[in-house]
Design a protein around this motif. Structure first.
Motif, PDB file in Angstrom:
ATOM      1  N   PHE A   1      41.830  98.103  36.162  1.00  0.00           N
ATOM      2  CA  PHE A   1      42.856  97.263  35.544  1.00  0.00           C
ATOM      3  C   PHE A   1      42.232  96.154  34.718  1.00  0.00           C
ATOM      4  CE2 PHE A   1      45.828  99.348  38.337  1.00  0.00           C
ATOM      5  CZ  PHE A   1      46.979  99.368  37.568  1.00  0.00           C
ATOM      6  N   ASP A   2      42.739  95.991  33.520  1.00  0.00           N
ATOM      7  CA  ASP A   2      42.333  94.891  32.646  1.00  0.00           C
ATOM      8  C   ASP A   2      43.427  93.819  32.737  1.00  0.00           C
ATOM      9  OD1 ASP A   2      40.178  94.559  30.237  1.00  0.00           O
ATOM     10  OD2 ASP A   2      42.076  93.632  29.662  1.00  0.00           O
ATOM     11  N   ARG A   3      43.779  93.205  31.598  1.00  0.00           N
ATOM     12  CA  ARG A   3      44.821  92.178  31.644  1.00  0.00           C
ATOM     13  C   ARG A   3      46.112  92.739  32.224  1.00  0.00           C
ATOM     14  NH1 ARG A   3      47.871  88.204  27.274  1.00  0.00           N
ATOM     15  NH2 ARG A   3      49.814  88.273  28.441  1.00  0.00           N
TER      16      ARG A   3
ATOM     17  N   ILE B   1      49.137 103.518  44.798  1.00  0.00           N
ATOM     18  CA  ILE B   1      48.326 102.581  44.012  1.00  0.00           C
ATOM     19  C   ILE B   1      46.859 102.683  44.434  1.00  0.00           C
ATOM     20  CG2 ILE B   1      48.448 100.475  45.427  1.00  0.00           C
ATOM     21  CD1 ILE B   1      49.171  99.060  42.644  1.00  0.00           C
ATOM     22  N   LEU B   2      46.613 103.100  45.690  1.00  0.00           N
ATOM     23  CA  LEU B   2      45.228 103.288  46.158  1.00  0.00           C
ATOM     24  C   LEU B   2      44.565 104.451  45.420  1.00  0.00           C
ATOM     25  CD1 LEU B   2      45.821 102.746  49.988  1.00  0.00           C
ATOM     26  CD2 LEU B   2      44.894 101.107  48.337  1.00  0.00           C
ATOM     27  N   GLN B   3      45.370 105.506  45.185  1.00  0.00           N
ATOM     28  CA  GLN B   3      44.849 106.628  44.382  1.00  0.00           C
ATOM     29  C   GLN B   3      44.601 106.173  42.946  1.00  0.00           C
ATOM     30  OE1 GLN B   3      48.202 109.250  46.178  1.00  0.00           O
ATOM     31  NE2 GLN B   3      47.025 110.589  44.832  1.00  0.00           N
ATOM     32  N   LEU B   4      45.530 105.337  42.464  1.00  0.00           N
ATOM     33  CA  LEU B   4      45.443 104.902  41.069  1.00  0.00           C
ATOM     34  C   LEU B   4      44.183 104.073  40.825  1.00  0.00           C
ATOM     35  CD1 LEU B   4      46.900 105.016  38.338  1.00  0.00           C
ATOM     36  CD2 LEU B   4      48.067 102.898  38.948  1.00  0.00           C
ATOM     37  N   VAL B   5      43.867 103.161  41.728  1.00  0.00           N
ATOM     38  CA  VAL B   5      42.677 102.328  41.499  1.00  0.00           C
ATOM     39  C   VAL B   5      41.382 103.139  41.603  1.00  0.00           C
ATOM     40  CG1 VAL B   5      43.720 100.107  42.060  1.00  0.00           C
ATOM     41  CG2 VAL B   5      42.658 101.456  43.884  1.00  0.00           C
TER      42      VAL B   5
ATOM     43  N   ILE C   1      43.256 100.125  32.097  1.00  0.00           N
ATOM     44  CA  ILE C   1      44.697  99.959  31.856  1.00  0.00           C
ATOM     45  C   ILE C   1      45.025  98.471  31.808  1.00  0.00           C
ATOM     46  CG2 ILE C   1      47.005 100.239  32.850  1.00  0.00           C
ATOM     47  CD1 ILE C   1      46.349 102.877  33.818  1.00  0.00           C
ATOM     48  N   ALA C   2      45.798  98.087  30.809  1.00  0.00           N
ATOM     49  CA  ALA C   2      46.318  96.716  30.751  1.00  0.00           C
ATOM     50  C   ALA C   2      47.844  96.787  30.759  1.00  0.00           C
ATOM     51  CB  ALA C   2      45.835  96.015  29.495  1.00  0.00           C
ATOM     52  N   THR C   3      48.481  95.776  31.320  1.00  0.00           N
ATOM     53  CA  THR C   3      49.941  95.734  31.289  1.00  0.00           C
ATOM     54  C   THR C   3      50.389  94.333  30.892  1.00  0.00           C
ATOM     55  OG1 THR C   3      50.504  94.961  33.529  1.00  0.00           O
ATOM     56  CG2 THR C   3      49.917  97.289  33.303  1.00  0.00           C
ATOM     57  N   ALA C   4      51.551  94.264  30.247  1.00  0.00           N
ATOM     58  CA  ALA C   4      52.096  92.960  29.895  1.00  0.00           C
ATOM     59  C   ALA C   4      53.610  93.012  29.978  1.00  0.00           C
ATOM     60  CB  ALA C   4      51.682  92.560  28.481  1.00  0.00           C
TER      61      ALA C   4
ATOM     62  N   ASP D   1      45.992  89.135  37.024  1.00  0.00           N
ATOM     63  CA  ASP D   1      46.022  87.762  36.537  1.00  0.00           C
ATOM     64  C   ASP D   1      44.941  87.495  35.485  1.00  0.00           C
ATOM     65  OD1 ASP D   1      47.650  85.559  36.538  1.00  0.00           O
ATOM     66  OD2 ASP D   1      46.423  84.425  37.946  1.00  0.00           O
ATOM     67  N   ILE D   2      44.350  88.555  34.927  1.00  0.00           N
ATOM     68  CA  ILE D   2      43.438  88.380  33.786  1.00  0.00           C
ATOM     69  C   ILE D   2      44.302  88.014  32.575  1.00  0.00           C
ATOM     70  CG2 ILE D   2      41.808  89.546  32.231  1.00  0.00           C
ATOM     71  CD1 ILE D   2      41.085  91.374  34.645  1.00  0.00           C
TER      72      ILE D   2
END
Lengths: 245, 192
Positions: free
Chosen positions: B51-53, B42-46, B20-23, B58-59
């Protein structure tokens, strides 16, 4: 003995009387047909097209079609809902409907009908028209960005208030709401805050001043219950006025 | 609608998590804040995704991703570049929040000429000293109008709201990761 005349709405028998439209009969039977320009207190207008239904294979506006025996009306198929969504999407892109910045948000019928049809995006290209705000009246403001040309204020001011404050001018894309006063401004018009024309606006175009956020966001007419359950903005305003009397 | 494809398998034969990336484009970061409002979920989500950018990682550059979440509308040249880069790299691109969906509050400047806005802010603004319109080449050029993201690239899903609630984002991510149809209860659809 059953001499009652009926038509079918989504397979359900709906009784009607002579002179009823599909909308009249459905509302009386407690069936919700999405609508914006329709208000049972006024003559049908048939302009917003949101009440589109499939009647024996033809797409008609329920608020203007006379009820007749044996009609088969589809009010809820995905095909009809999709057409309504498209109509709503066009209404949204044609004006400037910035819900996060509108004090009517949560009690706006355009928004509520869009929620009801599960509209998630405007889909079309926004017009971003340049329209004005008229705050010249001490008690009422009008934001033309949000006007959907339903003509409810026109009808209410003409037929109930007997003041003729509002009118639609122009044609097609040039159609717009105008104010009948020497300066064209609301402040010079005969409109007063208690006028019917002020309480019938289904969107955030005509707004009473000084009460904007009296009712908090999250606590408003359509925040927790759909319009099919809680009904129109105008009827909620009526109930409130009756309660205040 | 676009479907999630099977996860690719890495060199050691393990299934890779969806990326997943977000901007944030022209928005207020409120949608990202709302995303963080999923709190301990968010612990379940990871566990489910990588996570990408994203401002969260901070990618800076987006790589090949399954899902891209875009907050904010398109107001300057850099927004266009980032949005197109996301479209190239993300199988599913999602407009998150009012600004991405319809331009939102920033699009209220569309009522005015761009020059009027700049003059109002940088020349005639209250308390402005040494008035000048910023023209450093490092600053992305503003577009004439603010646009919803779907007017620039194809968008697969829209999540309205200012911001969409954490529950809306959570429901969407769970449904899409499970390959289910995206449906929301009434309480999760709102435009404000």
């Amino acid at each position: 003995m059953s001499t009652e005349k009926t038509f079918k709405l989504d397979g359900k028998s709906i009784p009607f009387q002579d002179g009823d439209t599909i909308m009249d009969a459905a509302l009386r039977a407690g069936e919700y047909i999405p609508h914006l320009c329709h208000n049972p207190e006024f003559a049908p207008h048939g302009s917003c097209r949101v009440c589109i239904v499939d009647v024996n294979g033809r797409h008609m506006s329920a608020c203007t079609l006379p009820a007749a025996e044996g009609l088969e009306v589809d009010n809820s198929s995905e095909r009809i809902m999709e057409q309504r969504r498209n109509i709503l999407q066009m209404l949204f892109v044609e004006g400037n409907h910035v819900c996060p910045g509108c004090e009517k948000s949560g009690a706006c019928q355009l928004q509520a009908v869009a929620y009801y049809t599960r509209m998630l995006s405007p889909h079309y290209t926004h017009f971003f028209p340049k329209r004005s705000v008229d705050a010249s009246h001490p008690d009422i403001a009008i934001d033309f960005n949000r006007c959907i040309l339903c003509e409810l204020c026109v009808r209410a001011s003409r037929d109930v208030d007997k003041k003729n404050v509002f009118s639609i001018t122009g044609r097609g894309l040039e159609s717009r709401l105008v104010i009948n006063s020497a300066s064209g401004k609301l402040g010079n018009s005969a409109l007063s805050a208690s006028d019917k024309a002020v309480s019938v606006c289904p969107v955030g175009a005509i707004l009473p001043k000084h009460v904007g956020y009296d009712q908090p966001i999250g606590d408003r007419l359509y925040d927790n219950k759909p319009i099919s359950v809680v009904g129109d903005v105008a009827s909620a305003n009526n109930q409130q006025e009756n309660a205040n009397d | 609608m676009t479907e999630m494809t099977d996860n690719t398998v890495n060199e050691s034969g393990e299934k890779q998590k969806p990326r997943i990336a977000t901007a944030a484009l022209c928005g207020c970061f409120g949608c990202h804040m709302s995303f963080l409002d999923i709190d301990e979920r968010i612990l379940q989500l990871v566990e489910l995704v990588e996570f990408d950018r994203s401002p969260i990682t901070d990618i800076k550059e987006v790589g090949p991703c399954d899902i891209g979440l875009i907050e904010g509308g398109v107001a300057n040249a850099e927004n266009v570049e980032v949005l197109r880069d996301f479209r190239r790299h993300c199988k599913i691109l999602v407009a998150v929040g009012a600004c991405a969906v319809n331009g939102g509050v920033p699009a209220m400047r569309n009522q005015f000429e761009l020059k009027e806005c700049l003059v109002e802010a940088y020349i005639n603004g209250i308390g402005v000293e040494n008035p000048q319109i910023p023209d450093d080449p490092e600053i992305p050029l503003l577009l004439d109008k603010v646009h919803p993201v779907h007017e620039v690239v194809k968008i697969d899903y829209f999540l309205p709201g200012c911001p969409p609630s954490a529950d809306t984002l959570w429901t969407f991510l769970n449904e899409i990761l499970a390959g289910e149809e995206i449906t929301f209860p009434y309480s999760l659809i709102h435009y404000d």
